[in-house]
Structure formats: structure tokens, C-alpha cells
Design a protein around this motif. Structure first.
Motif, PDB file in Angstrom:
ATOM      1  N   GLU A 117      80.708 -31.553  -1.657  1.00 24.67           N
ATOM      2  CA  GLU A 117      80.293 -31.055  -0.345  1.00 24.67           C
ATOM      3  C   GLU A 117      81.461 -30.381   0.370  1.00 24.67           C
ATOM      4  OE1 GLU A 117      78.509 -34.668   1.109  1.00 24.67           O
ATOM      5  OE2 GLU A 117      76.839 -34.420  -0.289  1.00 24.67           O
ATOM      6  N   LEU A 120      81.978 -26.991  -1.278  1.00 30.33           N
ATOM      7  CA  LEU A 120      80.943 -26.025  -0.898  1.00 30.33           C
ATOM      8  C   LEU A 120      81.205 -25.437   0.492  1.00 30.33           C
ATOM      9  CD1 LEU A 120      77.800 -27.793  -2.357  1.00 30.33           C
ATOM     10  CD2 LEU A 120      78.715 -25.555  -3.055  1.00 30.33           C
ATOM     11  N   GLN A 130      80.419 -20.629  -6.175  1.00 29.95           N
ATOM     12  CA  GLN A 130      79.591 -21.499  -5.334  1.00 29.95           C
ATOM     13  C   GLN A 130      78.337 -21.947  -6.076  1.00 29.95           C
ATOM     14  OE1 GLN A 130      78.915 -19.512  -1.544  1.00 29.95           O
ATOM     15  NE2 GLN A 130      80.490 -20.795  -0.628  1.00 29.95           N
ATOM     16  N   GLN A 134      77.372 -25.732  -6.660  1.00 30.01           N
ATOM     17  CA  GLN A 134      76.085 -26.221  -6.145  1.00 30.01           C
ATOM     18  C   GLN A 134      75.261 -26.859  -7.262  1.00 30.01           C
ATOM     19  OE1 GLN A 134      74.871 -26.308  -2.808  1.00 30.01           O
ATOM     20  NE2 GLN A 134      73.567 -27.732  -3.910  1.00 30.01           N
ATOM     21  N   HIS A 137      76.807 -30.177  -8.061  1.00 25.31           N
ATOM     22  CA  HIS A 137      76.510 -31.106  -6.968  1.00 25.31           C
ATOM     23  C   HIS A 137      75.106 -31.680  -7.137  1.00 25.31           C
ATOM     24  CE1 HIS A 137      74.853 -32.092  -2.955  1.00 25.31           C
ATOM     25  NE2 HIS A 137      76.061 -32.590  -2.729  1.00 25.31           N
ATOM     26  N   SER A 138      74.141 -30.818  -7.432  1.00 24.82           N
ATOM     27  CA  SER A 138      72.753 -31.270  -7.615  1.00 24.82           C
ATOM     28  C   SER A 138      72.642 -32.248  -8.773  1.00 24.82           C
ATOM     29  CB  SER A 138      71.836 -30.072  -7.854  1.00 24.82           C
ATOM     30  OG  SER A 138      71.805 -29.244  -6.718  1.00 24.82           O
TER      31      SER A 138
END
Length: 155
Positions: A117, A120, A130, A134, A137-138
Motif C-alpha cells: 500500500e 502504491l 504500478q 497492484q 497486492h491483490s
């Protein structure tokens, strides 16, 4: 702080977190007794190793040395080392209690999510970088949610 410094810090932190995650999940897989958990934790270890390769590739494309040491990445290193130690200690103390090991994996993923986070929010990262961050992160969030669910079933 310029764009290159933001990118370097983001990649350094995420690389360290991913390396630690790969090692932590490998150790966790060795410590659990449930064959399904062992298999999934091994898969997550391989996933985090793949994250490292993806992040290294992105850093290289940006001309970023992702091995630069910053205050923030030193703090991440310390948190990661503590996390690795707790997996080892918990496994030894609890006699390889699956729920306790899963709890430590959950903690590790919570640390990883915070690092993703933060990355990002870094200014000036190219859209492709990015997108990779992302996506990872997911996948970390998905793994953490799965672990939380499994931990509840292991008690």
C-alpha cells in the motif's frame, strides 16, 4: 525525494518483503502437519519467489537499483527478520501447531500488505510498475484472506 528515489525505496521494500515471504512460507510449509496446508503454503512460497523476479525485472526496466539501502527499507528488514524468527519460535514451541503457524503467516502478509500500500502511494511510478505492484497486492490480500479462513478452521 525524486521519482527515482521513490521507486528505489518501493522496490527495495517490496523485494525484501517478497524474499522474506518466500522463505517464511517455505518454513511454514515444512512446519505444518496438514497435507493441504503444506501444499498451499509451498505454492505461496513459490508465488513470492515469482514476485521477486517480477519486481527485479520492473526495477531493471526503470533503471532503479532496488538494492539501495534506505531508513525505511532497514526498518522493513528488521520487521521481516522478526517475522521469520517468530515462525521458527512458534513452530518449535507449539510442536508445529498448524493454527499458530498460520497466525504467523497472517501477520507476515499484514506487514506485506502495508508495504504494498505504501509502494502504491509512491509518486512517479510508471503505470506498468504500478500494475505489477497492484496485481501482487491483490494476490497477497487473497492469500491473507485464505490463511485467515484456514486458521479459523484449524483451531
Amino acid at each position: 525525494m525524486n521519482t527515482n528515489e521513490n521507486a528505489a525505496r518501493a522496490f527495495t521494500d517490496l523485494l525484501e518483503i517478497s524474499r522474506t515471504g518466500a522463505k517464511g512460507y517455505r518454513e511454514a510449509a515444512e512446519g505444518v502437519s496438514n497435507p493441504q496446508l503444506k501444499s498451499e503454503l509451498s505454492r505461496l512460497s513459490q508465488q513470492r519467489a515469482q514476485f521477486v523476479a517480477e519486481l527485479e525485472q520492473q526495477a531493471q526496466q526503470l533503471g532503479v537499483s532496488a538494492h539501495d539501502s534506505t531508513i525505511e527499507s532497514v526498518a522493513t528488514d528488521a520487521a521481516a527478520a522478526v517475522h521469520r524468527g517468530w515462525i521458527n519460535i512458534k513452530a518449535a514451541v507449539t510442536g508445529h501447531d498448524d493454527a499458530a503457524i498460520l497466525g504467523e503467516c497472517e501477520t507476515g502478509d499484514a506487514v506485506a500488505l502495508r508495504a504494498y500500500e505504501t509502494a502504491l502511494k509512491a509518486q512517479g511510478l510508471p503505470q506498468q510498475a504500478q500494475a505489477v505492484i497492484q496485481k501482487q497486492h491483490s494476490e497477497v490480500l487473497e492469500a491473507k484472506n485464505w490463511i485467515t479462513q484456514q486458521k479459523g478452521m484449524s483451531r
